[in-house]
Design an enzyme around this catalytic site. Structure first.
Site, mmCIF file in Angstrom:
data_model
loop_
_atom_site.group_PDB
_atom_site.id
_atom_site.type_symbol
_atom_site.label_atom_id
_atom_site.label_comp_id
_atom_site.label_asym_id
_atom_site.label_seq_id
_atom_site.Cartn_x
_atom_site.Cartn_y
_atom_site.Cartn_z
ATOM 1 N N SER A 79 -7.104 18.633 10.195
ATOM 2 C CA SER A 79 -8.536 18.327 10.566
ATOM 3 C C SER A 79 -8.848 17.111 10.436
ATOM 4 O O SER A 79 -8.079 15.846 10.107
ATOM 5 C CB SER A 79 -9.354 18.952 9.152
ATOM 6 O OG SER A 79 -10.905 18.406 9.455
ATOM 7 N N TYR A 121 -11.895 20.730 0.809
ATOM 8 C CA TYR A 121 -11.386 20.639 2.032
ATOM 9 C C TYR A 121 -10.544 19.606 2.514
ATOM 10 O O TYR A 121 -9.429 19.498 3.089
ATOM 11 C CB TYR A 121 -12.625 20.832 3.272
ATOM 12 C CG TYR A 121 -12.174 21.358 4.571
ATOM 13 C CD1 TYR A 121 -11.673 22.519 5.012
ATOM 14 C CD2 TYR A 121 -12.023 20.360 5.626
ATOM 15 C CE1 TYR A 121 -11.348 22.987 6.119
ATOM 16 C CE2 TYR A 121 -11.855 20.690 6.976
ATOM 17 C CZ TYR A 121 -11.445 22.066 7.150
ATOM 18 O OH TYR A 121 -11.280 22.168 8.257
HETATM 19 N N1 LIG Z 1 -13.893 24.654 13.475
HETATM 20 C C1 LIG Z 1 -13.573 23.343 13.290
HETATM 21 O O1 LIG Z 1 -14.597 22.472 13.331
HETATM 22 C C2 LIG Z 1 -12.453 22.951 12.595
HETATM 23 C C3 LIG Z 1 -12.178 21.542 12.745
HETATM 24 C C4 LIG Z 1 -11.149 21.034 11.940
HETATM 25 C C5 LIG Z 1 -9.891 21.983 11.807
HETATM 26 N N2 LIG Z 1 -10.096 23.038 11.797
HETATM 27 C C6 LIG Z 1 -9.043 24.135 11.287
HETATM 28 O O2 LIG Z 1 -8.819 24.959 12.281
HETATM 29 C C7 LIG Z 1 -8.323 26.258 11.647
HETATM 30 C C8 LIG Z 1 -8.848 27.191 12.361
HETATM 31 O O3 LIG Z 1 -10.181 27.322 12.102
HETATM 32 P P1 LIG Z 1 -11.523 27.957 12.832
HETATM 33 O O4 LIG Z 1 -12.409 27.090 13.360
HETATM 34 O O5 LIG Z 1 -11.077 28.611 14.036
HETATM 35 O O6 LIG Z 1 -12.072 28.913 11.933
HETATM 36 P P2 LIG Z 1 -12.346 30.455 12.034
HETATM 37 O O7 LIG Z 1 -13.006 30.859 10.823
HETATM 38 O O8 LIG Z 1 -12.971 30.888 13.250
HETATM 39 O O9 LIG Z 1 -10.895 31.312 11.927
HETATM 40 C C9 LIG Z 1 -10.355 31.114 10.972
HETATM 41 C C10 LIG Z 1 -9.321 32.443 10.669
HETATM 42 O O10 LIG Z 1 -8.544 32.304 9.524
HETATM 43 C C11 LIG Z 1 -8.568 33.682 8.851
HETATM 44 N N3 LIG Z 1 -8.278 33.399 7.542
HETATM 45 C C12 LIG Z 1 -8.935 33.219 6.467
HETATM 46 N N4 LIG Z 1 -8.420 33.390 5.207
HETATM 47 C C13 LIG Z 1 -7.219 33.774 5.619
HETATM 48 C C14 LIG Z 1 -6.019 34.186 4.688
HETATM 49 N N5 LIG Z 1 -6.196 33.883 3.484
HETATM 50 N N6 LIG Z 1 -4.993 34.539 5.285
HETATM 51 C C15 LIG Z 1 -5.038 34.627 6.742
HETATM 52 N N7 LIG Z 1 -6.027 34.497 7.378
HETATM 53 C C16 LIG Z 1 -7.084 33.886 6.943
HETATM 54 C C17 LIG Z 1 -9.861 34.208 9.252
HETATM 55 O O11 LIG Z 1 -10.084 35.482 8.847
HETATM 56 C C18 LIG Z 1 -10.283 33.583 10.569
HETATM 57 O O12 LIG Z 1 -9.966 34.701 11.684
HETATM 58 C C19 LIG Z 1 -8.430 26.107 10.178
HETATM 59 O O13 LIG Z 1 -7.158 25.584 9.809
HETATM 60 C C20 LIG Z 1 -9.595 24.999 10.175
HETATM 61 O O14 LIG Z 1 -9.591 24.208 8.910
HETATM 62 C C21 LIG Z 1 -11.416 23.704 12.329
#
Ligand SMILES: NC(=O)c1ccc[n+]([C@@H]2O[C@H](COP(=O)([O-])OP(=O)(O)OC[C@H]3O[C@@H](n4cnc5c(N)ncnc54)[C@H](O)[C@@H]3O)[C@@H](O)[C@H]2O)c1
Length: 295
Positions: free
Chosen positions: A141, A154
């Site tokens: 991230s 985080y």
């Molecule tokens: N959205 C943002 O702004 C952002 C920014 C930087 C990094 N990220 C990273 O991107 C990745 C995806 O996040 P996103 O924004 O699409 O979030 P999201 O919440 O839309 O999707 C995350 C998915 O991970 C699944 N998940 C949660 N715990 C789990 C577990 N124990 N085992 C398996 N699956 C699990 C959830 O059910 C969900 O479907 C993450 O690693 C997040 O930290 C997101």
């Protein structure tokens, strides 16, 4: 990895957000998909959307915090698809809480999913990637590039993913192992991560949540396309979004001064949120007391 057509792609956390958008984009490009998530409903929706595009796709319920389950998943994917060419350790969660206000179990949850989930996925799938001369992608991230208040757990997890992944990249170079590696640093992306985030016991976190959601200028689809572009170009660091690029540049140019400037901005934001919360409480109080008046 230039052409993803016919390649076996493994994605964790594929039931929502960036994972889902990656799966759908890859389905359209003719990849074969092994998708997993801890939440079966979202996973079913993603597999259905990929199948509609004519992709070969299977959904696997999987909790990435469970090491044995991730190992068994890798064995199952090998049995079902014959191997893996691209693995994206994407599953992630968030916690909005200062170090004092966070519950211990919530801090563990963030580290277990965001860091250990990545370690389990990397270790379980690396033998398959070596055999396929494949590509490993771990999602960090912009909070793996700089810190933010109320993001201690985080930050810790995402910095750990960065250190772990970039060291794996070096190990592949040193050992001449034919696996390419990318670490992804997205800025704010419009997904469910803000709504599913746990919060600390303090007041005002809902305001921060809303701000995150408002500031997220990048859609999950645009983030997925940027990640795939980075994979095609074999970038070791894939930085997604103007905010993440700004953070990357400023933190490298300004060092600790950048942290001070961010802290100052957060302090101003916190007083604004505290004032707004106070105004809301006063307004609610006024509504309650006017409701008690006799007509
Ligand atoms: N959205 C943002 O702004 C952002 C920014 C930087 C990094 N990220 C990273 O991107 C990745 C995806 O996040 P996103 O924004 O699409 O979030 P999201 O919440 O839309 O999707 C995350 C998915 O991970 C699944 N998940 C949660 N715990 C789990 C577990 N124990 N085992 C398996 N699956 C699990 C959830 O059910 C969900 O479907 C993450 O690693 C997040 O930290 C997101």
């Amino acid at each position: 990895m230039k052409d993803l057509r016919g390649k076996v792609v493994v994605i964790t956390g594929a039931g929502s957000g960036i994972g889902r958008a990656l799966a759908i984009e890859l389905a359209a490009q003719g990849a074969r998909l092994a998708l997993s998530d801890v939440a079966p409903d979202g996973l079913d929706r993603t597999t259905a959307a990929c199948a509609e595009l004519g992709a070969e796709v299977r959904g696997y319920p999987l909790d990435v915090t469970d090491m044995a389950a991730v190992q068994a998943h890798a064995t199952q994917v090998r049995a079902d698809f014959g191997g893996a060419d691209l693995v994206v350790n994407n599953a992630g969660v968030n916690l909005l809480a200062t170090v004092i206000e966070a519950r211990y179990e919530d801090v563990r949850w963030v580290l277990d999913v965001n860091f250990w989930g990545v370690v389990h996925g990397t270790r379980a799938f690396l033998p398959l990637l070596v055999a396929a001369r494949g590509h490993l992608v771990n999602i960090s991230s912009m909070y793996g590039l700089t810190t933010a208040p109320a993001q201690t757990a985080y930050n810790a997890a995402k910095f750990a993913v960065r250190g772990f992944t970039e060291a794996v990249w070096q190990e592949m170079q040193v050992g001449g192992v034919p696996v390419t590696v990318s670490c992804v640093y997205p800025g704010n992306v419009r997904t469910d991560i803000f709504t599913s985030a746990r919060t600390g016991r303090g007041l005002g976190y809902d305001g921060i949540r809303e701000r995150f959601a408002q500031e997220a200028a990048v859609s999950a689809e645009a983030a997925a396309r940027a990640i795939l572009r980075g994979i095609r170009r074999n970038q070791m660091r894939i930085i997604v979004g103007a905010d993440a690029r700004r953070v990357d540049l400023s933190s490298r140019l300004l060092g600790t001064l950048y942290l001070r400037l961010r802290a100052r901005r957060a302090r101003a934001e916190a007083s604004r949120l505290r004032l707004a919360a106070m105004r809301d409480r006063l307004a609610a109080h006024r509504v309650r007391s006017s409701g008690h008046r006799r007509p």
